[in-house]
Scaffold this active site. Structure first.
Site, mmCIF file in Angstrom:
data_model
loop_
_atom_site.group_PDB
_atom_site.id
_atom_site.type_symbol
_atom_site.label_atom_id
_atom_site.label_comp_id
_atom_site.label_asym_id
_atom_site.label_seq_id
_atom_site.Cartn_x
_atom_site.Cartn_y
_atom_site.Cartn_z
ATOM 1 C CG HIS A 27 39.969 38.826 44.936
ATOM 2 N ND1 HIS A 27 39.819 38.054 46.066
ATOM 3 C CD2 HIS A 27 40.914 38.198 44.184
ATOM 4 C CE1 HIS A 27 40.633 37.013 45.996
ATOM 5 N NE2 HIS A 27 41.305 37.080 44.864
ATOM 6 C CG ASP B 272 41.435 44.519 47.315
ATOM 7 O OD1 ASP B 272 42.668 44.500 47.324
ATOM 8 O OD2 ASP B 272 40.737 43.550 46.936
ATOM 9 C CD GLN C 183 46.196 41.811 41.387
ATOM 10 O OE1 GLN C 183 47.248 42.053 40.791
ATOM 11 N NE2 GLN C 183 45.931 40.618 41.863
ATOM 12 C CE LYS D 108 47.156 39.105 45.434
ATOM 13 N NZ LYS D 108 47.027 37.922 44.577
ATOM 14 C CB CYS E 232 39.299 35.019 43.490
ATOM 15 S SG CYS E 232 40.305 33.610 43.921
#
Ligand SMILES: Cc1ncc(COP(=O)(O)O)c(C=O)c1O
Length: 410
Positions: free
Chosen positions: A123, A200, A203, A226, A366
């Protein structure tokens, strides 16, 4: 399809967005962008604003002490949730800020010729900050490619990660392809060369188990919004030894120990990274979101979303001219599914779907370099799943695509 792991009718009762006003018209397939908010999170935020609103870490009165206690309790909750220690948890505005804190902290420590290894599917939040570091230091960015099945090319990773690698920064799950990255395996390769590992988890969190001990990452970032928490909340996990030597990004109140007219010394970790008044109500809501996810159980959530992902892949594959952009398998992927409808712009499709209350995302998500390198110049259409979804949502999406195809005569 087989019976889902979770009963969505029951779950919908927790989400005010499924109130009578929206019922039957609201097919939310965009949780990867931001999730919906369950009642316990709203209640926790309201309780703060309505009954003990005050600043944290400074007031010598009851409301401030309660606010501080509740705020710091969330730190413990988040630590338990990802198997970290309490003083390894920093509250931020989201994944983007968390990753910027890490990248900024390494500007002074990297030299020209050092290498930062990323994957091609990062991202922008885990790409642009490293580009800035590279510009300031003369570091080189290297990218782990994908195999043709959209999984990480681990052999290429073995060749790329070497003695010059100082940072490995990778997503745990792609917000475009849904691919789960073998981050623990990559971390091992990077640590063999004493590189710092940044993950990261934007998600992954709340969708699949995230355990910083198993990943053995040095830093891990995620967003509260999220995973059913309020917007403007996020977390940076860092191993304590890493946080102690990392420079803060923001300076000001609360992050200091002693200040003179000329100089200042820093507070202990983690407060060193939390300058100014934090998003107190948001963090308290994040705590409620963690409790909510834990009550349902991450394993159950993962099973539910995997079943629905399989169904989505099946239904989409049945539609002529639809191509899945991502692993067309249910293993090692999350419930984020990108697809292309030949001859139709993703924005047109998303707009037509919206007319029937189906919310999806169309565009570059993104991750512009990834989509361009895959030849999807207009991006893709993306559905993303969470606990609120069931098979009816997938069927509404499939019906909407067929309708759009008719309109476009495809
Ligand atoms: C993989 C990934 N990383 C980082 C981010 C940035 O998260 P935020 O906008 O909450 O900072 C996102 C948001 O979509 C994401 O999907």
């Amino acid at each position: 399809m087989s019976k889902l792991s979770l009963t969505t009718a029951k779950i919908h009762q927790d989400f005010p967005m499924y109130s009578s006003e929206h019922r039957g018209h609201f097919v939310y397939l965009d949780s990867a962008s931001s999730s919906q908010t369950p009642r316990p999170v709203l209640d926790a935020v309201n309780a703060y604003y309505e009954t003990y609103r005050a600043n944290v870490h400074r007031g010598m009165y009851q409301a401030s002490e309660t606010a501080t206690k509740e705020y710091e309790a969330v730190r413990r909750m988040v630590a338990d949730f990802i198997f970290a220690k309490e003083d390894e948890i920093i509250f931020t505005r989201g994944t983007t800020e968390s990753l910027n804190i890490v990248a900024n902290g390494f500007v002074e420590r990297l030299e020209a010729g050092d290498e930062i290894v990323l994957t091609v599917m990062e991202h922008h939040a885990n790409l642009v900050p490293w580009q800035q570091v590279a510009k300031k230091t003369g570091c080189i960015l290297r990218f782990i490619p994908l195999r043709t099945d959209y999984t990480i090319d681990i052999d290429a990773a073995r060749r790329l990660i070497g003695p010059k690698t100082k940072i490995l920064a990778v997503t745990l799950a792609s917000n475009v392809l849904g691919t789960i990255v073998p981050a623990a395996e990559l971390a091992k390769l990077a640590h063999a060369h004493s590189a710092v590992v940044v993950v990261d988890a934007a998600q992954a969190i709340g969708h699949i188990p995230v355990d910083v001990r198993k990943l053995d990452c040095d830093f891990l970032a995620f967003s509260g919004h999220k995973m059913y928490g309020p917007t403007g909340t996020g977390v940076l996990y860092g191993k304590k030894s890493m946080l102690q030597t990392l420079d803060p990004l923001l300076f000001g109140g609360d992050m200091i120990r002693e200040v003179s007219f000329e100089n200042a010394t820093w507070n202990d970790v983690p407060w060193k990274f939390e300058a100014g008044t934090p998003n107190i109500g948001g963090v308290i809501g994040l705590g409620a979101a963690v409790r909510y996810v834990q009550k349902i159980g991450v394993q159950g959530i993962a099973a539910h979303e995997a079943q629905l992902t399989a169904y989505a892949l099946q239904k989409l594959t049945e539609i002529p001219s639809v191509t899945i952009i991502g692993p067309n398998v249910t293993k090692e992927r999350i419930g984020v599914v990108s697809f292309d409808v030949a001859g139709m712009h993703p924005h047109d499709l998303a707009t037509i779907l919206d007319a029937d209350g189906v919310c999806v995302r169309g565009g570059h998500h993104c991750a512009m370099p990834l989509l361009r390198s895959l030849g999807h110049m207009n991006g893709t259409t993306r559905l993303s799943l969470s606990i609120i979804n069931d098979e009816k949502d997938i069927e509404a999406l499939a019906a909407g695509i067929l309708k759009a195809k008719k309109i476009f005569r495809i």
